[in-house]
Design a protein around this motif. Structure first.
Motif: not given
Length: 231
Positions: A63-92
């Protein structure tokens, strides 16, 4: 004869692969926007990925790969959610992999398809001047990855259109995106844990990340307006 030569250049193997890749990204994005499971939104992503188990990180990276190619996908909020799910290191780590792969694809599309095709995709004309040399551009790309001065996808497309050296582009992108990416996943982690100091840091840093880029654009620090232009 000239027309045949132009057609041959237009439909060579590299261009065909780039067009197929672009159409694949657009098709996935269209399917997701019309699907019941909205993985491209923070809420839908959190619910959908939980049900995927070990495949969740792979889906997130895609999804993050796709978000760079197709910019309307909100990558930053997804990264924050990923940090809550997997922890900052793994999500990072997952976020850096996904963002970096997306930046390479966007670079390849820009270099292969050219300015006209990217204009049709983004609706914008992108100019990236190489007059100051590739070393200067590499540092500029590093700074734009470190701070959200310009759109991630536009910089990627512009670097490809300008024909910037792939190794220099890749190194500048990879090193520049690490701090900001881990900051986003850290924000998700500390909000999930409810750490007061972490929450305070997570509030202060976004203010800096928004204010500093605005000052750079406003006063043309580093001469960015002379090198990068979007119309």
């Amino acid at each position: 004869m000239k027309r045949r030569k132009r057609i041959k250049i237009l439909f060579n193997r590299q261009n065909a692969f780039a067009m197929a890749l672009l159409l694949l990204c657009l098709s996935i994005c269209y399917w997701q926007l019309n699907s019941e499971v909205k993985l491209l939104t923070p809420e839908g992503f959190k619910q959908g990925v939980k049900n995927l188990g070990v495949l969740g990180p792979l889906v997130y990276i895609s999804i993050l790969t796709l978000s760079v190619v197709v910019s309307p996908i909100p990558s930053a909020p997804l990264a924050v959610v990923a940090g809550a799910m997997w922890g900052s290191i793994l999500a990072g780590i997952y976020s850096v992999i996904g963002g970096f792969l997306g930046s390479l694809i966007a670079y390849f599309l820009g270099r292969t398809l050219g300015r006209s095709a990217i204009k049709a995709l983004t609706g914008k004309i992108i100019y990236f001047s190489k007059q100051r040399g590739e070393t200067y551009l590499s540092w500029l790309i590093f700074i734009t990855r470190l701070l959200p001065i310009f759109s991630f996808d536009l910089i990627s497309y512009a670097a490809g259109i300008a024909g910037l050296s792939l190794p220099k582009y890749a190194i500048a992108t990879f090193l520049g995106m690490i701090p900001s990416t881990f900051l986003l996943t850290y924000m998700g982690g500390v909000f999930e844990l409810g750490m007061p100091l972490g929450i305070a840091i997570s509030i202060v840093f976004p203010i800096i990340l928004i204010g500093l880029p605005w000052l750079i654009r406003r006063y043309n620090w580093l001469g960015m307006k002379d090198v990068f232009r979007v119309e």
